[in-house]
Design a protein around this motif. Structure first.
Motif, short mmCIF file in Angstrom:
data_model
loop_
_atom_site.label_atom_id
_atom_site.label_comp_id
_atom_site.label_asym_id
_atom_site.label_seq_id
_atom_site.Cartn_x
_atom_site.Cartn_y
_atom_site.Cartn_z
N GLN A 1 -8.79 17.31 -6.27
CA GLN A 1 -8.61 16.16 -7.14
C GLN A 1 -7.22 15.59 -6.87
N SER A 2 -7.00 14.38 -7.32
CA SER A 2 -5.74 13.72 -7.04
C SER A 2 -5.08 13.27 -8.34
N GLY A 3 -3.99 13.96 -8.70
CA GLY A 3 -3.23 13.54 -9.87
C GLY A 3 -2.64 12.15 -9.68
N ILE A 4 -2.27 11.82 -8.44
CA ILE A 4 -1.73 10.49 -8.15
C ILE A 4 -2.79 9.41 -8.39
N ALA A 5 -4.03 9.68 -8.02
CA ALA A 5 -5.10 8.72 -8.28
C ALA A 5 -5.27 8.49 -9.78
N MET A 6 -5.13 9.56 -10.57
CA MET A 6 -5.23 9.41 -12.02
C MET A 6 -4.06 8.58 -12.57
N ARG A 7 -2.88 8.81 -12.02
CA ARG A 7 -1.72 8.01 -12.44
C ARG A 7 -1.92 6.55 -12.09
N ALA A 8 -2.50 6.29 -10.93
CA ALA A 8 -2.78 4.91 -10.53
C ALA A 8 -3.75 4.27 -11.51
N LEU A 9 -4.82 4.99 -11.85
CA LEU A 9 -5.79 4.45 -12.80
C LEU A 9 -5.14 4.14 -14.14
N GLU A 10 -4.28 5.02 -14.62
CA GLU A 10 -3.59 4.80 -15.89
C GLU A 10 -2.76 3.52 -15.87
N ASN A 11 -2.25 3.18 -14.68
CA ASN A 11 -1.42 1.98 -14.54
C ASN A 11 -2.22 0.80 -13.99
N VAL B 1 -1.63 -1.13 -4.12
CA VAL B 1 -2.79 -0.28 -3.91
C VAL B 1 -2.29 1.12 -3.56
N VAL B 2 -2.94 2.15 -4.10
CA VAL B 2 -2.62 3.53 -3.76
C VAL B 2 -3.65 4.06 -2.79
N LEU B 3 -3.17 4.58 -1.66
CA LEU B 3 -4.04 5.17 -0.64
C LEU B 3 -3.98 6.68 -0.76
N VAL B 4 -5.16 7.33 -0.71
CA VAL B 4 -5.25 8.80 -0.79
C VAL B 4 -5.83 9.31 0.52
N VAL C 1 -3.88 0.44 -11.26
CA VAL C 1 -3.65 0.24 -9.83
C VAL C 1 -4.89 0.75 -9.08
N PRO C 2 -5.51 -0.08 -8.24
CA PRO C 2 -6.71 0.35 -7.51
C PRO C 2 -6.38 1.44 -6.50
N VAL C 3 -7.38 2.28 -6.23
CA VAL C 3 -7.21 3.44 -5.35
C VAL C 3 -8.20 3.34 -4.19
N VAL C 4 -7.71 3.66 -3.00
CA VAL C 4 -8.56 3.74 -1.81
C VAL C 4 -8.49 5.17 -1.29
N GLY C 5 -9.66 5.79 -1.11
CA GLY C 5 -9.71 7.17 -0.63
C GLY C 5 -11.10 7.49 -0.14
N VAL D 1 0.87 -1.17 0.00
CA VAL D 1 0.00 0.00 0.00
C VAL D 1 0.91 1.22 0.00
N TYR D 2 0.71 2.11 -0.97
CA TYR D 2 1.54 3.30 -1.12
C TYR D 2 0.73 4.57 -0.92
N VAL D 3 1.32 5.52 -0.21
CA VAL D 3 0.86 6.91 -0.21
C VAL D 3 1.93 7.70 -0.96
N LEU D 4 1.53 8.35 -2.04
CA LEU D 4 2.49 8.98 -2.94
C LEU D 4 2.26 10.48 -3.04
N GLY D 5 3.35 11.22 -3.22
CA GLY D 5 3.24 12.66 -3.42
C GLY D 5 3.66 13.46 -2.22
N GLN D 6 3.74 14.76 -2.43
CA GLN D 6 4.21 15.69 -1.42
C GLN D 6 3.31 15.72 -0.19
N TYR D 7 3.93 15.91 0.97
CA TYR D 7 3.15 16.07 2.19
C TYR D 7 2.47 17.43 2.20
N LYS D 8 1.22 17.46 2.65
CA LYS D 8 0.46 18.69 2.84
C LYS D 8 -0.27 18.59 4.18
#
Length: 331
Positions: free
Chosen positions: A247-257, A237-240, A259-263, A174-181
């Motif tokens: 919106q989540s650019g990372i979720a879109m990248r996951a979909l392109e590959n 799995v990508v966790l948001v 990869v299921p998304v949980v958010g 399970v990955y959380v990807l992208g900059q911290y906010k």
């Protein structure tokens, strides 16, 4: 509502964040071309990628807009500013330079990190000039509407319609990807880590992250190649985990590959992944764990079908927006 007005099929995409938004630009261009548009991309790298000064970058960005103005005057067409580097100041500038032919994609109308150009005076000026903005989610549209703008177009987030290669992986990850906010839900992440079995690998990859109990944190900028490698894993799995986002650019990248998304269910993810059972309601850790379990069971064919629908929806929406002024109002 005005009558239909057919515009030129020429579209210039101005991307002032040529490195950070490189993939977004490619996806947008593909979706526009699928809609029958002829695209030209004018881009430059941001200071963090080019090593140049911020003032020089700002000046160069506005030169790109003026260059686009000259091209439009000669050849006709529309201009899409992929990111407003100075918020509503750019919205106003695009309105003055291109009139009805200018579109600004407002990704974060209420910025999640410190940003310039979102003050009351600029918003008032944007309202007075009847500026048009493009959003990628209903929540972003509602925020812009609360700020007083009337001409808002919500277009599905662009995606690259592709058939990615997958590589076998030994562990479920399970990955959380992208900059911290600040809106990242670290408390929820730590609760989920306590509930998941030890054989599930929990990883965070992105700059600015603090330590998160139960997670392996890689606190640095993740390159495009590294991101592609992460998203190519079969059992990934990508966790948001956001409290608030548009919106989540990372979720879109996951979909392109594929990869299921949980958010969160009450977010822009619902329009894309809402039928898959991977979007929990509320912050109860057990519901998120169950959603992660369902995500691991989601098959690639289901995600591939959804990817095609998302790309088609983006192309169709841009085709309508660029060829008809009648859609450019918000009730």
């Amino acid at each position: 509502m005005g009558g239909e007005r057919v515009l030129s099929r020429n579209v210039i995409v101005v991307n002032p964040l040529g490195s950070m938004l490189a993939h977004y630009g490619r996806a947008l261009t593909q979706n526009l071309e699928s809609a029958g548009m002829t695209t030209t991309v004018l881009s430059m790298d941001e200071p963090s990628a080019s090593g140049g000064s911020r003032l020089r970058w700002l000046a160069s960005c506005y030169r790109l807009l003026f260059h686009a103005r000259i091209r439009c005057a000669r050849h006709g067409g529309s201009v899409i500013l992929a990111w407003p580097i100075l918020g509503y100041l750019d919205v106003v500038c695009v309105r003055m330079l291109f009139g009805e032919r200018g579109f600004v994609v407002l990704h974060d109308p209420d910025p999640l990190v410190r940003a310039v150009g979102y003050g009351r005076i600029l918003k008032w000026l944007a309202r007075r000039l009847n500026c048009l903005v493009v959003t990628h989610s209903d929540e972003a549209t509602r925020v812009v509407a609360r700020q007083g703008l009337q001409r808002i177009v919500c277009v599905p987030h662009p995606v690259l319609d592709q058939s990615p290669a997958k590589r076998p992986t030994e562990l479920r990850s399970v990955y959380v990807l992208g900059q911290y906010k600040p809106d990242r839900d670290i408390e929820l992440m730590e609760c989920v880590a306590r509930e998941l079995p030890d054989e599930v690998s929990l990883r965070v990859a992105g700059r600015g992250w603090p330590e998160v109990a139960g997670w392996s944190v890689d606190n640095r900028f993740i390159s495009e190649g590294e991101l592609e490698t992460i998203l190519s894993g079969e059992s990934t799995v990508v966790l948001v985990p956001y409290r608030r986002f548009f919106q989540s650019g990372i979720a879109m990248r996951a979909l392109e590959n594929l990869v299921p998304v949980v958010g969160p269910a009450d977010s822009s993810l619902a329009a894309i992944f809402g039928t898959l059972g991977t979007l929990p309601s509320g912050r109860e850790p057990q519901t998120w764990v169950r959603a992660i379990d369902r995500a691991f069971e989601t098959d690639g064919q289901t995600l591939r079908a959804q990817l095609g629908r998302q790309a088609s929806a983006s192309s169709s929406a841009w085709k309508s927006v660029l060829r008809s002024e009648g859609m450019c109002s918000h009730e």
